[in-house]
Design a protein around this motif. Structure first.
Motif, PDB file in Angstrom:
ATOM      1  N   HIS A   1      58.521  -4.210 -95.880  1.00  0.00           N
ATOM      2  CA  HIS A   1      58.734  -5.224 -94.965  1.00  0.00           C
ATOM      3  C   HIS A   1      59.842  -4.709 -94.080  1.00  0.00           C
ATOM      4  O   HIS A   1      60.413  -5.354 -93.206  1.00  0.00           O
ATOM      5  N   GLU A   2      60.051  -3.452 -94.075  1.00  0.00           N
ATOM      6  CA  GLU A   2      61.059  -2.723 -93.256  1.00  0.00           C
ATOM      7  C   GLU A   2      60.180  -2.225 -91.991  1.00  0.00           C
ATOM      8  O   GLU A   2      59.445  -1.392 -92.157  1.00  0.00           O
ATOM      9  N   VAL A   3      60.717  -2.300 -90.532  1.00  0.00           N
ATOM     10  CA  VAL A   3      60.098  -1.902 -89.425  1.00  0.00           C
ATOM     11  C   VAL A   3      60.372  -0.393 -89.643  1.00  0.00           C
ATOM     12  O   VAL A   3      61.625  -0.055 -89.572  1.00  0.00           O
ATOM     13  N   VAL A   4      59.432   0.432 -89.656  1.00  0.00           N
ATOM     14  CA  VAL A   4      59.562   1.963 -89.612  1.00  0.00           C
ATOM     15  C   VAL A   4      59.795   2.296 -88.202  1.00  0.00           C
ATOM     16  O   VAL A   4      60.686   3.435 -88.291  1.00  0.00           O
TER      17      VAL A   4
ATOM     18  N   LEU B   1      47.493   1.455 -96.011  1.00  0.00           N
ATOM     19  CA  LEU B   1      47.671   0.263 -94.994  1.00  0.00           C
ATOM     20  C   LEU B   1      46.694  -0.922 -95.793  1.00  0.00           C
ATOM     21  O   LEU B   1      45.697  -0.729 -96.128  1.00  0.00           O
ATOM     22  N   SER B   2      47.400  -2.234 -95.508  1.00  0.00           N
ATOM     23  CA  SER B   2      46.619  -3.427 -95.797  1.00  0.00           C
ATOM     24  C   SER B   2      45.939  -4.108 -94.662  1.00  0.00           C
ATOM     25  O   SER B   2      44.741  -4.590 -94.792  1.00  0.00           O
ATOM     26  N   ALA B   3      46.460  -3.546 -93.304  1.00  0.00           N
ATOM     27  CA  ALA B   3      45.745  -4.427 -92.503  1.00  0.00           C
ATOM     28  C   ALA B   3      46.360  -3.727 -90.907  1.00  0.00           C
ATOM     29  O   ALA B   3      47.524  -3.405 -91.118  1.00  0.00           O
ATOM     30  N   VAL B   4      45.672  -4.122 -89.741  1.00  0.00           N
ATOM     31  CA  VAL B   4      45.947  -3.746 -88.580  1.00  0.00           C
ATOM     32  C   VAL B   4      46.186  -5.147 -87.797  1.00  0.00           C
ATOM     33  O   VAL B   4      44.910  -5.634 -87.877  1.00  0.00           O
TER      34      VAL B   4
ATOM     35  N   GLY C   1      52.451   2.496 -96.228  1.00  0.00           N
ATOM     36  CA  GLY C   1      52.307   1.652 -94.889  1.00  0.00           C
ATOM     37  C   GLY C   1      51.697   0.128 -95.223  1.00  0.00           C
ATOM     38  O   GLY C   1      50.842   0.238 -95.909  1.00  0.00           O
ATOM     39  N   GLN C   2      52.621  -0.738 -94.946  1.00  0.00           N
ATOM     40  CA  GLN C   2      52.083  -1.790 -95.226  1.00  0.00           C
ATOM     41  C   GLN C   2      50.826  -2.693 -94.049  1.00  0.00           C
ATOM     42  O   GLN C   2      50.108  -3.148 -94.170  1.00  0.00           O
ATOM     43  N   ALA C   3      51.639  -2.399 -92.901  1.00  0.00           N
ATOM     44  CA  ALA C   3      50.898  -2.834 -91.706  1.00  0.00           C
ATOM     45  C   ALA C   3      51.344  -2.224 -90.426  1.00  0.00           C
ATOM     46  O   ALA C   3      52.299  -1.860 -90.462  1.00  0.00           O
ATOM     47  N   ILE C   4      50.154  -2.189 -89.610  1.00  0.00           N
ATOM     48  CA  ILE C   4      50.659  -1.638 -88.394  1.00  0.00           C
ATOM     49  C   ILE C   4      50.273  -2.552 -87.057  1.00  0.00           C
ATOM     50  O   ILE C   4      49.234  -3.495 -87.495  1.00  0.00           O
ATOM     51  N   GLY C   5      51.273  -2.938 -86.054  1.00  0.00           N
ATOM     52  CA  GLY C   5      50.970  -3.939 -85.035  1.00  0.00           C
ATOM     53  C   GLY C   5      50.486  -3.173 -83.921  1.00  0.00           C
ATOM     54  O   GLY C   5      51.308  -2.237 -83.506  1.00  0.00           O
TER      55      GLY C   5
ATOM     56  N   ALA D   1      53.406  -9.120 -88.106  1.00  0.00           N
ATOM     57  CA  ALA D   1      53.936 -10.661 -88.623  1.00  0.00           C
ATOM     58  C   ALA D   1      52.515 -11.148 -88.998  1.00  0.00           C
ATOM     59  O   ALA D   1      52.439 -11.795 -90.324  1.00  0.00           O
ATOM     60  N   LEU D   2      51.420 -11.149 -88.266  1.00  0.00           N
ATOM     61  CA  LEU D   2      50.181 -11.677 -88.325  1.00  0.00           C
ATOM     62  C   LEU D   2      49.784 -11.051 -89.716  1.00  0.00           C
ATOM     63  O   LEU D   2      49.269 -12.093 -90.678  1.00  0.00           O
ATOM     64  N   VAL D   3      49.598  -9.960 -89.691  1.00  0.00           N
ATOM     65  CA  VAL D   3      49.217  -9.249 -91.263  1.00  0.00           C
ATOM     66  C   VAL D   3      49.924  -9.988 -92.367  1.00  0.00           C
ATOM     67  O   VAL D   3      49.371 -10.242 -93.363  1.00  0.00           O
ATOM     68  N   LEU D   4      51.509  -9.806 -92.246  1.00  0.00           N
ATOM     69  CA  LEU D   4      52.224 -10.228 -93.261  1.00  0.00           C
ATOM     70  C   LEU D   4      51.734 -11.643 -93.596  1.00  0.00           C
ATOM     71  O   LEU D   4      51.799 -12.233 -94.732  1.00  0.00           O
ATOM     72  N   HIS D   5      51.811 -12.347 -92.506  1.00  0.00           N
ATOM     73  CA  HIS D   5      51.321 -14.102 -92.706  1.00  0.00           C
ATOM     74  C   HIS D   5      50.242 -14.281 -93.274  1.00  0.00           C
ATOM     75  O   HIS D   5      49.775 -15.548 -93.677  1.00  0.00           O
ATOM     76  N   GLU D   6      49.250 -13.396 -93.144  1.00  0.00           N
ATOM     77  CA  GLU D   6      47.845 -13.715 -93.564  1.00  0.00           C
ATOM     78  C   GLU D   6      47.845 -14.111 -94.947  1.00  0.00           C
ATOM     79  O   GLU D   6      46.684 -14.504 -95.491  1.00  0.00           O
ATOM     80  N   SER D   7      48.859 -13.507 -95.671  1.00  0.00           N
ATOM     81  CA  SER D   7      48.741 -13.783 -97.206  1.00  0.00           C
ATOM     82  C   SER D   7      48.712 -15.276 -97.415  1.00  0.00           C
ATOM     83  O   SER D   7      49.463 -16.391 -96.601  1.00  0.00           O
TER      84      SER D   7
END
Lengths: 392, 392
Positions: B106-109, B146-149, B85-89, B369-375
């Motif tokens: 980055h696929e929506v599971v 998971l990298s972040a929520v 899992g990369q990220a939960i929103g 998206a917020l998590v992915l954009h924090e990069s």
């Protein structure tokens, strides 16, 4: 657009800026120290340093600060070349050319301006710009090391026309480096956020009240352009559905009530006699009620528009510039009152209203900022920069 | 703010994203290929890959695609772990919890929602969120990777209060990873710009017309926050100086004419009888003039505000969402007409007006998206990131 380039060159430029940034902050560093601090591979660093030395931006010194001798191989230390020009900013305003220069250490070397007639040909304006740059350089700045020229122009960048296409070509021919173009009012916004009234501000709204009314937004420290290069057109926000016809084709735009001419007209209608902004300031100083009332009315309109924009965009600082700002508190007071009345209450004390400080040279300084910000480290990074691909 | 961190960790995160981005685009790559394409040193790459493998985001495969054998040392190939899992929103809306998950590719599971009473305690909402996440994961997703929520909340992020401070703590305890918080309407704006009506848009204005009126700005592909986390408050722009009192403390805010309640009230005043938006839609379908007139009047107000914002900010796409958007062309038609009447003429055909498509799950997707954009590779990079310094 001049600013697009492939991921490869953007990644390379990012690496260059990383190295220049380290030298800017630390002064001279060895290759080893640069490698450790940058995280770049030996091969990548070798390439980047080679290019920076070839352009004259970076020079080598021996450990004791003098040039390295031929014998043996002393640990090579690298430093910024203080004589290397990093960027020129030029503002082609309606009736004047302004220029400014910074070196690789990002120090402003100097600025110069010269007025001209409104009908001066483009080629002559470019020649004037070159002459002004020459007067600043005085033989010490190495123009060959320039990374780019940032140029401010009148009107939206999205406009086309022969002039628009000729200008970058003429300038590239003169200076031999890439040319970045933007609206000069927006560039003034960027400059105010770096060197001016909002220095250090990441989110800044700049409004210029002059013969035209316009502005610019700095968002997260970078100049905001908008989807089609159209943003900061605050002068064409409708403030009166039944108002006067505007030059843009609209009706009741802010510019129809808050431009220099609109304010002087209103002043005359109220019985005043000011010929220009200086005359209006004199009338204010003489305690003339008409001058005060007109500016209160204009300031109230302006403040309401600024409040709407604050609710939407949330700047930390609002900078008001242009000739009308010379009327001082008579205008800024009513602006602040209306801003405070219409802004979301929880935002009320979070935005600071200030008068611009850079004056005429703001556009040229903004051109320099544009060049420095084009670095991917300072502006938006491509999503996945990657060597081996030429363009997205 | 959760998003601040020192230049060192930001640089490191940038390197991680660079490596993940290469694997996302190319599929499995050898260490050598990753080194060449990333420009990172062997040491740096070793560290980054070690961390990514430890977190489960990246796994090794042999050249034939199976796990490496013990014998000899085959060229190690690395690939994204599809089970990681990369990220939960999560969107904690007023009366419902929405969740969505993406994997490292980055696929929506999947996504899930559950309504609840407005007075449900915070801890119970967090438990509900965890249960919804569990229903999506079904044992296959490794939450440890998971990298972040990313979490959406009601109201401005700048607001403080016990709940605001408790939420990140409770979530960090449940999920064991960093928690990024933002206003859920702004997150919906970001999600619409990536997966919704404005997919791929770099400059997007999102307006939500619901029980409240708010929105968000996407600027250069990133969520715009404003200097103090206050932006996108379109509902509190004054549209009528003599208008009704607004909940924010102001007078004549857009929300006082364009919220669901304001529209239903106006409809009743005009002789209509709709109890809710569905009733209003039914009245429209029955050809009731009162419904049409009320929406025309509201749309005209909304369009004028949007035109002002377009002149200032220059979005390429405007997305209108929230319950009132369900009234369709009866509202969007007048919005478009007023937008066109008030926007700077040269911008007129450069902005596209669209209805939101993501519905209730937009806020949760925006959290991702917020998590992915924090990069730092996707959002703003620090000016001079540099190993060896802990914080600016």
């Amino acid at each position: 657009m001049q600013r697009r380039s492939g991921p490869l060159s953007q990644l390379r430029r990012g690496h260059e800026e990383l190295v220049l940034g380290l030298l800017r902050r630390h002064g001279p560093l060895s290759r080893g120290a640069l490698g450790t601090r940058s995280g770049l591979s030996r091969t990548t660093l070798h390439d980047i340093l080679g290019a920076l030395q070839a352009s004259g931006a970076v020079v080598t010194v021996a450990q004791d600060g003098t040039a390295p001798r031929g014998r043996g191989r002393p640990a090579e230390t690298l430093t910024l070349n203080p004589d290397a020009g990093q960027a020129i900013g030029i503002d082609f305003a309606r009736r004047a050319v302004h220029v400014a220069i910074v070196n690789v250490a990002h120090e402003v070397v100097g600025s110069a301006s010269e007025p001209h007639g409104a009908d001066l040909a483009l080629a002559d304006r470019v020649e004037l710009a070159e002459r002004l740059v020459g007067s600043l350089v005085e033989g010490t700045l190495r123009l060959g090391a320039l990374s780019a020229v940032g140029v401010g122009i009148v009107g939206p960048v999205a406009d086309s026309g022969a002039d628009r296409e000729d200008l970058p070509r003429l300038l590239r021919k003169r200076f031999g480096v890439p040319v970045l173009l933007d609206n000069n009012t927006r560039l003034a916004a960027l400059a105010e956020s770096i060197w001016g009234a909002a220095a250090g501000g990441q989110d800044v709204l700049y409004l210029r009240l002059s013969h035209g009314v316009g502005g610019g937004l700095v968002v997260g420290g970078a100049l905001h352009r908008g989807a089609h290069g159209l943003s900061g057109e605050f002068g064409h926000i409708t403030v009166d559905e039944n108002g006067a016809r505007c030059g843009c084709g609209g009706t009741g735009c802010l510019e129809t009530v808050a431009s220099v001419r609109a304010v002087l007209d209103a002043h005359r209608t109220a019985g005043g006699h000011a010929e220009d902004v200086a005359g209006l300031v004199a009338a204010l100083e003489a305690g003339e009620p008409a001058a005060r009332d007109v500016l209160r009315s204009v300031g109230t309109r302006v403040g309401a528009v600024l409040a709407a924009l604050c609710n939407a965009v949330g700047p930390g600082v609002i900078v008001v510039g242009g000739e009308l700002a010379e009327t001082g508190p008579a205008l800024l007071g009513p602006i602040e009152a209306a801003l405070s009345a219409h802004i979301l209450p929880i935002s009320r004390h979070k935005v600071s209203l200030r008068r611009a400080t850079l004056g005429d040279v703001g556009g040229a300084l903004g051109g320099i900022a544009l060049v420095l910000h084009e670095s991917p480290l300072l502006s938006h990074y491509p999503a996945e920069p990657e060597p081996g691909e030429e363009s997205p």
